[in-house]
Design a protein around this motif. Structure first.
Motif, PDB file in Angstrom:
ATOM      1  N   THR A  57       0.839  -1.202   0.000  1.00 14.78           N
ATOM      2  CA  THR A  57       0.000   0.000   0.000  1.00 14.78           C
ATOM      3  C   THR A  57       0.877   1.256   0.000  1.00 14.78           C
ATOM      4  O   THR A  57       2.087   1.188   0.208  1.00 14.78           O
ATOM      5  N   LYS A  58       0.246   2.389  -0.196  1.00 16.60           N
ATOM      6  CA  LYS A  58       0.979   3.667  -0.169  1.00 16.60           C
ATOM      7  C   LYS A  58       1.601   3.920   1.195  1.00 16.60           C
ATOM      8  O   LYS A  58       2.632   4.586   1.318  1.00 16.60           O
ATOM      9  N   GLN A  59       0.967   3.387   2.233  1.00 16.53           N
ATOM     10  CA  GLN A  59       1.483   3.568   3.587  1.00 16.53           C
ATOM     11  C   GLN A  59       2.626   2.584   3.897  1.00 16.53           C
ATOM     12  O   GLN A  59       3.203   2.623   4.982  1.00 16.53           O
ATOM     13  N   GLY A  60       2.938   1.684   2.957  1.00 16.05           N
ATOM     14  CA  GLY A  60       4.045   0.748   3.151  1.00 16.05           C
ATOM     15  C   GLY A  60       3.640  -0.589   3.726  1.00 16.05           C
ATOM     16  O   GLY A  60       4.497  -1.418   4.043  1.00 16.05           O
ATOM     17  N   THR A  61       2.324  -0.812   3.862  1.00 13.60           N
ATOM     18  CA  THR A  61       1.859  -2.088   4.408  1.00 13.60           C
ATOM     19  C   THR A  61       1.805  -3.136   3.302  1.00 13.60           C
ATOM     20  O   THR A  61       1.220  -2.901   2.249  1.00 13.60           O
ATOM     21  N   MET A  62       2.430  -4.277   3.570  1.00 15.24           N
ATOM     22  CA  MET A  62       2.461  -5.344   2.572  1.00 15.24           C
ATOM     23  C   MET A  62       1.226  -6.233   2.709  1.00 15.24           C
ATOM     24  O   MET A  62       0.725  -6.452   3.809  1.00 15.24           O
ATOM     25  N   PHE A  63       0.761  -6.735   1.574  1.00 17.11           N
ATOM     26  CA  PHE A  63      -0.334  -7.701   1.590  1.00 17.11           C
ATOM     27  C   PHE A  63      -0.224  -8.581   0.354  1.00 17.11           C
ATOM     28  O   PHE A  63       0.395  -8.206  -0.648  1.00 17.11           O
ATOM     29  N   PHE A  64      -0.787  -9.788   0.459  1.00 18.79           N
ATOM     30  CA  PHE A  64      -0.869 -10.638  -0.730  1.00 18.79           C
ATOM     31  C   PHE A  64      -2.266 -11.213  -0.856  1.00 18.79           C
ATOM     32  O   PHE A  64      -3.020 -11.297   0.114  1.00 18.79           O
ATOM     33  N   VAL A  65      -2.598 -11.573  -2.090  1.00 15.59           N
ATOM     34  CA  VAL A  65      -3.953 -11.999  -2.428  1.00 15.59           C
ATOM     35  C   VAL A  65      -3.951 -13.489  -2.744  1.00 15.59           C
ATOM     36  O   VAL A  65      -3.077 -13.987  -3.474  1.00 15.59           O
ATOM     37  N   MET A  66      -4.904 -14.218  -2.168  1.00 11.82           N
ATOM     38  CA  MET A  66      -5.032 -15.667  -2.372  1.00 11.82           C
ATOM     39  C   MET A  66      -6.449 -15.985  -2.849  1.00 11.82           C
ATOM     40  O   MET A  66      -7.345 -15.148  -2.748  1.00 11.82           O
ATOM     41  N   ASP A  67      -6.626 -17.201  -3.324  1.00 12.46           N
ATOM     42  CA  ASP A  67      -7.975 -17.687  -3.619  1.00 12.46           C
ATOM     43  C   ASP A  67      -8.743 -17.801  -2.313  1.00 12.46           C
ATOM     44  O   ASP A  67      -8.188 -18.217  -1.283  1.00 12.46           O
ATOM     45  N   PHE A  68     -10.011 -17.445  -2.358  1.00 14.71           N
ATOM     46  CA  PHE A  68     -10.825 -17.560  -1.140  1.00 14.71           C
ATOM     47  C   PHE A  68     -11.318 -19.003  -0.982  1.00 14.71           C
ATOM     48  O   PHE A  68     -11.836 -19.603  -1.924  1.00 14.71           O
TER      49      PHE A  68
END
Length: 527
Positions: free
Chosen positions: A137-148
């Motif tokens: 994110t712009k704030q520097g928070t990492m995330f990843f996307v998985m199948d639900f």
């Protein structure tokens, strides 16, 4: 007072209810164990998360993923249900929650979060939840996307049902092991197999299993090309205590075999409704390192009055729970093959049951007995080896040596007795050759002394190894008979000699016929 708030060093708050006896509480955020004050002693815990007022709900990340609702908290991040606005499909979004960690832990957790994402991108299997993309994110928070994943966690299923049938347990275990084999082939160990990390979906086509959360996975080999990293703080145990293997507690030689132990512990829980070891964290850790779990069959029969657990099922799970990794199944494939025990023959089943019972017996022995028993077995083997193999060998060598001495002294009868005794203890080329030599010498001496009966006996023994002596034996029989006739003639016992000859005479024996005619003339003269 029904409850109170207990603070964790990571900044999280824990709500404590007075219901259950605990000496320590595990924070669901940082996984640390916090000692509980002496009063009150009875409590259950629940980490307080801001679910309703979560400011992430409704946001769109990476201009594509809309956050719909909060799902759960993992070891390092929060999991949300989202919608892929482009593909119009549900997704799971895992966000790293660095703001809740102490400053000295943030870098380590960020690396571990990235490691989980890389592993998720690497592992492709129907029983593993794939990672589709990684963002920041712009704030520097990492995330990843998985199948639900639809369905519910195995943890919730066990809370509702307590226990599962053996057939259902084996179906779930096979799919977990199939997923783990893919990871192990790439040099990755999950290290946190537990009910909360297994998603189950029941449908008309059967049971579908998904393995979640490779957040604390260990790369124990460079087969996959992923870099091996040490992301564990010294003295800090990674994993869920009740499903940990001994080597995981000691942080030594962690690999694929570590996950096999966890699957065995999970199967034990599914069938019995309880983990192999219970109690406080310290008690569980000590039990995993030192104690042997109660037999699955015995536990079900005692506590649930159910005696339908086959011995082979007990043996399979007990083998997976061996403290020594070398005594467990070689890999997830061999574990899966063992779960198809109905297709195995009886010999395989009985050998596995016997092996497990032997290991269980040795595991119950104290340290002194574990030292004394092997020493006793070694001494017993030495005695058996001496009396069955070594002693007869020495005795046979003695008989052979004595036979050679008797042969040198021309005491052939004694030599033959010794060599026959040696044969009874074992026959080899040396013994056979010496026996033949003794018989030949005795045979020649008997011929020289015109002792045809004795020569015939030696020839008979020699014909067993040489067919020539079969003809010699026949010749000697004839010579012995003629010698007897000649003795009768010398003693002028003509009638007796004539009778013996007539009994054995044949048409082609001209010499005997001539002797008969001569004897008949002698008898006529006598008359």
């Amino acid at each position: 007072m029904n409850s109170f708030i207990l603070g964790c060093p990571c900044g999280h708050k824990i709500k404590v209810n007075v219901k259950e006896q605990r000496k320590e509480i595990r924070c669901q955020n940082c996984k640390r164990y916090i000692k509980v004050p002496e009063s009150p002693k009875l409590m259950t815990t629940q980490t307080l998360f801001s679910k309703k007022n979560d400011n992430m709900i409704g946001k769109v990340l990476a201009k594509r993923f809309k956050m719909e609702s909060y799902v759960a908290d993992g070891a390092m991040g929060k999991v949300y249900r989202g919608t892929d606005l482009i593909l119009k499909k549900p997704v799971a979004v895992k966000m790293l929650k660095l703001d809740t960690f102490p400053n000295d832990m943030r870098e380590r957790y960020e690396k571990r979060f990235i490691n989980e994402a890389r592993i998720g991108l690497e592992l492709l299997h129907p029983n593993i939840v794939p990672v589709r993309s990684v963002h920041k994110t712009k704030q520097g928070t990492m995330f990843f996307v998985m199948d639900f994943c639809s369905g519910q966690s195995l943890r919730n299923i066990l809370i509702q049902k307590k226990r599962l049938p053996i057939s259902e347990t084996f179906t779930i275990a096979k799919q977990i092991l199939a997923a783990l084999q893919v990871a192990h082939d790439k040099g990755i160990a999950h290290r946190d197999i537990k009910p909360g990390n297994i998603m189950i979906e029941y449908s008309a086509s059967g049971i579908k299993v998904k393995v979640l959360d490779f957040g604390v996975a260990k790369i124990f080999s460079e087969v996959s090309g992923l870099e091996q990293q040490t992301l564990t703080k010294t003295g800090y145990i990674i994993g869920t205590t009740r499903y940990m293997a001994p080597e995981q507690i000691l942080n030594k030689n962690v690999g694929g075999h570590t996950d096999l132990y966890a699957v065995g512990a999970l199967m034990y829980h599914m069938i019995c409704g309880t983990t192999p070891f219970g109690g406080t964290r310290q008690k569980v850790l000590k039990s995993i390192l030192r104690a042997t779990p109660i037999s699955l069959k015995k536990l079900c029969a005692t506590h649930f009055k159910v005696d339908n657990v086959p011995h082979i099922v007990d043996a399979i799970i007990s083998k997976s729970l061996e403290k020594d990794p070398r005594k467990r199944f070689k890999n997830a494939r061999s574990f899966i093959q063992a779960l198809d025990y109905e297709n195995k023959n009886g010999v395989w089943q009985y050998s596995l049951i016997a092996q497990v019972h032997a290991n269980r017996f040795l595991g119950k022995l104290d340290k002194k007995a574990r030292v004394v028993l092997p020493v006793f077995l070694v001494i017993l083997v030495m005695f058996i080896t001496y009396f069955i193999f070594i002693s007869p060998s020495f005795q046979r060598e003695y008989y052979v040596a004595e036979a050679q001495k008797m042969l040198t002294s021309q005491k052939y009868v004694a030599a033959l007795d010794f060599i026959i005794s040696a044969e009874k203890l074992g026959n080899d080329d040396k013994t056979r050759q010496l026996k033949k030599e003794i018989l030949l010498e005795a045979f020649m001496l008997s011929l020289q002394e015109k002792n045809y009966k004795e020569a015939k006996y030696y020839a008979y023994l020699l014909q067993q190894t040489d067919l020539v002596f079969q003809q010699i034996s026949i010749f000697l029989e004839e010579e012995a008979f003629i010698d007897q006739i000649e003795k009768l003639i010398k003693s002028k016992s003509f009638a007796e000699a004539l009778g013996s000859l007539k009994q054995k005479v044949t048409e082609d024996n001209r010499l005997r016929k001539e002797r008969i005619l001569w004897l008949e003339k002698q008898l006529q003269k006598k008359e």
